[in-house]
Write a protein that holds these residues in place. Structure first.
Motif, PDB file in Angstrom:
ATOM      1  N   SER A  53      -6.541 -27.973   3.560  1.00 17.94           N
ATOM      2  CA  SER A  53      -5.698 -29.074   3.106  1.00 17.94           C
ATOM      3  C   SER A  53      -4.630 -28.481   2.187  1.00 17.94           C
ATOM      4  O   SER A  53      -4.588 -27.264   1.968  1.00 17.94           O
ATOM      5  CB  SER A  53      -6.543 -30.147   2.397  1.00 17.94           C
ATOM      6  OG  SER A  53      -6.880 -29.732   1.094  1.00 17.94           O
ATOM      7  N   GLY A  54      -3.784 -29.302   1.655  1.00 18.02           N
ATOM      8  CA  GLY A  54      -2.668 -28.808   0.847  1.00 18.02           C
ATOM      9  C   GLY A  54      -3.095 -27.943  -0.328  1.00 18.02           C
ATOM     10  O   GLY A  54      -2.433 -26.958  -0.669  1.00 18.02           O
ATOM     11  N   THR A  55      -4.221 -28.281  -0.935  1.00 20.99           N
ATOM     12  CA  THR A  55      -4.686 -27.546  -2.104  1.00 20.99           C
ATOM     13  C   THR A  55      -4.955 -26.071  -1.774  1.00 20.99           C
ATOM     14  O   THR A  55      -4.774 -25.197  -2.626  1.00 20.99           O
ATOM     15  CB  THR A  55      -5.946 -28.220  -2.697  1.00 20.99           C
ATOM     16  OG1 THR A  55      -5.625 -29.595  -2.950  1.00 20.99           O
ATOM     17  CG2 THR A  55      -6.388 -27.572  -3.992  1.00 20.99           C
ATOM     18  N   MET A  96      -1.861 -24.371  -2.301  1.00 22.94           N
ATOM     19  CA  MET A  96      -1.603 -24.217  -3.746  1.00 22.94           C
ATOM     20  C   MET A  96      -2.380 -23.008  -4.277  1.00 22.94           C
ATOM     21  O   MET A  96      -1.848 -22.180  -5.015  1.00 22.94           O
ATOM     22  CB  MET A  96      -2.034 -25.480  -4.514  1.00 22.94           C
ATOM     23  CG  MET A  96      -1.216 -26.728  -4.205  1.00 22.94           C
ATOM     24  SD  MET A  96      -1.896 -28.235  -4.983  1.00 22.94           S
ATOM     25  CE  MET A  96      -1.362 -28.037  -6.687  1.00 22.94           C
ATOM     26  N   PHE A 154      -1.425 -34.082  -9.995  1.00 20.11           N
ATOM     27  CA  PHE A 154      -1.183 -32.893  -9.173  1.00 20.11           C
ATOM     28  C   PHE A 154      -0.574 -31.743  -9.967  1.00 20.11           C
ATOM     29  O   PHE A 154      -0.804 -30.586  -9.637  1.00 20.11           O
ATOM     30  CB  PHE A 154      -0.388 -33.258  -7.920  1.00 20.11           C
ATOM     31  CG  PHE A 154      -1.203 -34.156  -7.030  1.00 20.11           C
ATOM     32  CD1 PHE A 154      -2.344 -33.682  -6.417  1.00 20.11           C
ATOM     33  CD2 PHE A 154      -0.871 -35.492  -6.867  1.00 20.11           C
ATOM     34  CE1 PHE A 154      -3.144 -34.502  -5.637  1.00 20.11           C
ATOM     35  CE2 PHE A 154      -1.661 -36.333  -6.085  1.00 20.11           C
ATOM     36  CZ  PHE A 154      -2.799 -35.836  -5.472  1.00 20.11           C
ATOM     37  N   ARG A 201      -3.486 -30.090 -11.336  1.00 22.86           N
ATOM     38  CA  ARG A 201      -4.195 -29.235 -10.370  1.00 22.86           C
ATOM     39  C   ARG A 201      -3.704 -27.793 -10.446  1.00 22.86           C
ATOM     40  O   ARG A 201      -4.484 -26.859 -10.343  1.00 22.86           O
ATOM     41  CB  ARG A 201      -4.057 -29.800  -8.953  1.00 22.86           C
ATOM     42  CG  ARG A 201      -4.911 -29.035  -7.957  1.00 22.86           C
ATOM     43  CD  ARG A 201      -5.139 -29.806  -6.683  1.00 22.86           C
ATOM     44  NE  ARG A 201      -5.829 -31.061  -6.937  1.00 22.86           N
ATOM     45  CZ  ARG A 201      -6.109 -31.975  -6.003  1.00 22.86           C
ATOM     46  NH1 ARG A 201      -5.756 -31.750  -4.751  1.00 22.86           N
ATOM     47  NH2 ARG A 201      -6.735 -33.088  -6.301  1.00 22.86           N
ATOM     48  N   THR A 259       6.119 -29.812  -9.282  1.00 21.00           N
ATOM     49  CA  THR A 259       5.794 -30.709  -8.181  1.00 21.00           C
ATOM     50  C   THR A 259       7.063 -31.433  -7.750  1.00 21.00           C
ATOM     51  O   THR A 259       7.803 -31.906  -8.612  1.00 21.00           O
ATOM     52  CB  THR A 259       4.745 -31.751  -8.660  1.00 21.00           C
ATOM     53  OG1 THR A 259       3.750 -31.077  -9.438  1.00 21.00           O
ATOM     54  CG2 THR A 259       4.081 -32.457  -7.514  1.00 21.00           C
ATOM     55  N   CYS A 291       7.258 -34.283  -5.412  1.00 19.54           N
ATOM     56  CA  CYS A 291       6.859 -35.676  -5.601  1.00 19.54           C
ATOM     57  C   CYS A 291       5.496 -35.679  -6.271  1.00 19.54           C
ATOM     58  O   CYS A 291       4.519 -35.219  -5.680  1.00 19.54           O
ATOM     59  CB  CYS A 291       6.813 -36.397  -4.251  1.00 19.54           C
ATOM     60  SG  CYS A 291       6.003 -38.007  -4.332  1.00 19.54           S
ATOM     61  N   THR A 345       2.745 -37.397  -6.650  1.00 18.77           N
ATOM     62  CA  THR A 345       2.210 -38.544  -5.910  1.00 18.77           C
ATOM     63  C   THR A 345       1.393 -39.496  -6.787  1.00 18.77           C
ATOM     64  O   THR A 345       1.333 -40.690  -6.514  1.00 18.77           O
ATOM     65  CB  THR A 345       1.331 -38.021  -4.758  1.00 18.77           C
ATOM     66  OG1 THR A 345       1.967 -36.866  -4.199  1.00 18.77           O
ATOM     67  CG2 THR A 345       1.151 -39.050  -3.680  1.00 18.77           C
ATOM     68  N   ASP A 351       5.134 -27.587  -5.502  1.00 21.99           N
ATOM     69  CA  ASP A 351       4.183 -28.344  -4.680  1.00 21.99           C
ATOM     70  C   ASP A 351       4.977 -29.468  -4.028  1.00 21.99           C
ATOM     71  O   ASP A 351       5.349 -30.435  -4.690  1.00 21.99           O
ATOM     72  CB  ASP A 351       3.062 -28.897  -5.578  1.00 21.99           C
ATOM     73  CG  ASP A 351       2.206 -29.953  -4.880  1.00 21.99           C
ATOM     74  OD1 ASP A 351       2.459 -30.277  -3.705  1.00 21.99           O
ATOM     75  OD2 ASP A 351       1.268 -30.454  -5.538  1.00 21.99           O
ATOM     76  N   ILE A 361       3.754 -30.997  -1.322  1.00 27.54           N
ATOM     77  CA  ILE A 361       2.752 -31.470  -0.357  1.00 27.54           C
ATOM     78  C   ILE A 361       3.078 -32.883   0.122  1.00 27.54           C
ATOM     79  O   ILE A 361       3.000 -33.170   1.313  1.00 27.54           O
ATOM     80  CB  ILE A 361       1.331 -31.374  -0.954  1.00 27.54           C
ATOM     81  CG1 ILE A 361       0.967 -29.889  -1.128  1.00 27.54           C
ATOM     82  CG2 ILE A 361       0.301 -32.071  -0.068  1.00 27.54           C
ATOM     83  CD1 ILE A 361      -0.344 -29.614  -1.832  1.00 27.54           C
ATOM     84  N   SER A 362       3.465 -33.760  -0.796  1.00 32.20           N
ATOM     85  CA  SER A 362       3.770 -35.116  -0.323  1.00 32.20           C
ATOM     86  C   SER A 362       5.270 -35.353  -0.163  1.00 32.20           C
ATOM     87  O   SER A 362       5.682 -36.323   0.440  1.00 32.20           O
ATOM     88  CB  SER A 362       3.174 -36.174  -1.260  1.00 32.20           C
ATOM     89  OG  SER A 362       3.990 -36.344  -2.395  1.00 32.20           O
ATOM     90  N   GLN A 405      -0.725 -33.827   6.084  1.00 33.29           N
ATOM     91  CA  GLN A 405      -1.069 -35.250   6.248  1.00 33.29           C
ATOM     92  C   GLN A 405      -0.185 -36.222   5.487  1.00 33.29           C
ATOM     93  O   GLN A 405      -0.566 -37.358   5.259  1.00 33.29           O
ATOM     94  CB  GLN A 405      -2.536 -35.466   5.855  1.00 33.29           C
ATOM     95  CG  GLN A 405      -2.839 -35.540   4.362  1.00 33.29           C
ATOM     96  CD  GLN A 405      -3.026 -34.189   3.708  1.00 33.29           C
ATOM     97  OE1 GLN A 405      -2.512 -33.195   4.169  1.00 33.29           O
ATOM     98  NE2 GLN A 405      -3.743 -34.165   2.598  1.00 33.29           N
ATOM     99  N   LYS A 406       1.028 -35.790   5.102  1.00 37.08           N
ATOM    100  CA  LYS A 406       1.871 -36.720   4.339  1.00 37.08           C
ATOM    101  C   LYS A 406       3.185 -36.936   5.085  1.00 37.08           C
ATOM    102  O   LYS A 406       3.182 -37.551   6.126  1.00 37.08           O
ATOM    103  CB  LYS A 406       2.027 -36.194   2.926  1.00 37.08           C
ATOM    104  CG  LYS A 406       0.622 -35.869   2.359  1.00 37.08           C
ATOM    105  CD  LYS A 406       0.456 -36.015   0.894  1.00 37.08           C
ATOM    106  CE  LYS A 406      -0.994 -35.757   0.520  1.00 37.08           C
ATOM    107  NZ  LYS A 406      -1.251 -35.753  -0.887  1.00 37.08           N
TER     108      LYS A 406
HETATM  109  C1  LIG Z   1      -1.960 -34.882  -1.642  1.00 35.50           C
HETATM  110  C2  LIG Z   1      -1.408 -33.965  -2.642  1.00 35.50           C
HETATM  111  C3  LIG Z   1      -2.048 -32.774  -2.984  1.00 35.50           C
HETATM  112  C4  LIG Z   1      -3.421 -32.424  -2.488  1.00 35.50           C
HETATM  113  O1  LIG Z   1      -3.461 -32.097  -1.190  1.00 35.50           O
HETATM  114  P1  LIG Z   1      -4.822 -32.018  -0.375  1.00 35.50           P
HETATM  115  O2  LIG Z   1      -4.304 -31.998   1.009  1.00 35.50           O
HETATM  116  O3  LIG Z   1      -5.635 -33.226  -0.716  1.00 35.50           O
HETATM  117  O4  LIG Z   1      -5.496 -30.769  -0.761  1.00 35.50           O
HETATM  118  C5  LIG Z   1      -1.441 -31.928  -3.880  1.00 35.50           C
HETATM  119  N1  LIG Z   1      -0.256 -32.237  -4.426  1.00 35.50           N
HETATM  120  C6  LIG Z   1       0.391 -33.377  -4.126  1.00 35.50           C
HETATM  121  C7  LIG Z   1       1.692 -33.665  -4.774  1.00 35.50           C
HETATM  122  C8  LIG Z   1      -0.167 -34.278  -3.233  1.00 35.50           C
HETATM  123  O5  LIG Z   1       0.473 -35.412  -2.958  1.00 35.50           O
END
Ligand SMILES: *Cc1c(COP(=O)(O)O)cnc(C)c1O
Length: 379
Positions: free
Chosen positions: A61-63, A66, A88, A91, A135, A137, A139, A164, A166-167, A189-190
């Motif tokens: 997944s996105g993490t 990271m 995030f 994280r 980051t 966005c 989220t 990051d 990811i979203s 998945q975003k």
């Molecule tokens: C969803 C998200 C993550 C985490 O991603 P995973 O796919 O759940 O590991 C990290 N950073 C941001 C900004 C996110 O929106």
């Protein structure tokens, strides 16, 4: 009848072409047929990441992407600056700490964007900082940070900038090369309209020097291995064959639309959602830097925020997101990223109005939808 609408900031709905691609018989990954698929994915990813550098695909997944950024750039004892304005951002700190990286935390009030001048100040006062983690966005709070301005500050010095996205990727503009962003991570998945399961990371030549020099232990997420494999049009371990095939379908849809149109479409949906919230007498959680990918709205006083989200989902099949961590029950979030259209926003708002009315919140029924329609009519 159990019709479902997914309006969450990950996972997001899948276009039918993407779902159908995943129903195709699986092929072997060490074949010319898969190499073609991987090559096409590589080209499409460079396009959506707006970079000429390689974009590595990780089965995670996105993490996972990271974590790959942290361990490939930094060693135990190195110092990083982390922008922390939500779950995030936190994280990044957690991952860095797990690997013994010294973290200098730049705390930003949740719901606000970081002031790039604050980053500049920290970089000036601590020349040890090797990397800045932020980051696109956030989220959890519905904030978009000004990455162009942050990059302008960071690229002047020796530190690298890690974003990051990811979203945000595929929803909000991020000109990786043009702005001088060194490392961008994303997830499937975003905004990219895929199921969860793929992480992505791109690395500039400035940051690649850190990859070569880092002394941290790394194996599965070692980008040197990923680069060696990608140079031969391969992945170091079994590729996520099915998801990468689906990725190409998603990228095809996006390339047909074009980035400019995609970002404008997201902005229009965000404008409509924000206008609807206002028309319902609701307050945005992040009014000064609201994201075009997800809108965070304060739960009005006297309304049970968790019950609102639960009723929309379990009674009416419309899934929005609640608040995370300290924002639990205090905000709800409507995502408008990826395979989301005006019609989905109208459906989501209609359900929101219905449940708010049932819960005793007072407003003119239909006011939110009217406000959204007015935005959509302007286009
Ligand atoms: C969803 C998200 C993550 C985490 O991603 P995973 O796919 O759940 O590991 C990290 N950073 C941001 C900004 C996110 O929106």
């Amino acid at each position: 009848m159990n019709k479902q609408y997914l309006l969450t900031p990950g996972p997001t709905p899948l276009p039918p072409q993407v779902s159908l691609a995943m129903a195709r018989p699986i092929i072997h990954h060490r074949t010319p047929q898969f190499q073609e698929i991987l090559k096409e994915a590589g080209t499409g990813l460079k396009w959506v990441f707006q970079t000429a550098n390689d974009v590595f695909i990780i089965s995670s997944s996105g993490t996972g992407a990271m974590e790959a950024a942290v361990i490939n750039l930094l060693s135990c004892g190195d110092t990083a600056l982390v922008v922390q304005g939500g779950k995030f951002g936190e994280r990044w700190t957690e991952i860095a700490k797990a690997y013994g990286v010294n973290t200098e935390v730049l705390d930003v009030e949740w719901g606000k964007a970081v002031n790039p001048q604050e980053i500049q100040k920290r970089l000036k006062s601590n020349p040890q900082i090797k990397a800045v983690f932020t980051t696109l966005c956030e989220t959890s709070t519905g904030v978009d940070n000004d990455i162009a301005a942050i990059a302008a500050v960071v690229k002047a010095g020796p530190a690298v900038l890690v974003v990051d996205a990811i979203s945000g990727l595929g929803a909000v503009d991020l000109k990786t090369d043009a702005w001088g962003v060194d490392v961008v991570v994303a997830g499937s998945q975003k905004g990219l309209m895929l199921p969860p399961g793929l992480g992505f990371i791109t690395v500039s030549s400035k940051a690649w020097k850190l990859v070569e020099a880092a002394k941290s232990g790394r194996y599965y997420l070692d980008l040197r291995k990923a680069k060696k494999a990608l140079d031969k049009n391969d992945t170091p371990f079994t590729s996520s064959i099915t998801l990468i095939d689906a990725l190409n379908e998603a990228l095809k849809i996006m390339q047909k639309d074009g980035l400019e149109y995609i970002f404008k479409r997201h902005k229009t949906m965000a404008d409509a959602t924000r206008a609807a919230a206002k028309a319902l007498g609701l307050e945005l959680f992040a009014p000064t830097a609201p994201s075009d990918g997800v809108t965070a709205v304060k739960v009005p006083s006297g309304i049970d925020g968790e019950k609102l989200v639960k009723t929309m989902r379990d009674t009416y099949g419309v899934t929005i997101a609640g608040g995370q961590a300290e924002l639990k029950g205090k905000i709800f979030r409507i995502a408008h990223m990826g395979y989301i259209a005006e019609s989905d926003i109208i459906t989501g708002l209609s359900c929101l109005e219905k449940v708010l009315t049932q819960m005793g919140y007072k407003f003119t029924l239909g006011a939110g939808i009217k406000a959204a329609e007015e935005v959509f009519l302007k286009g």
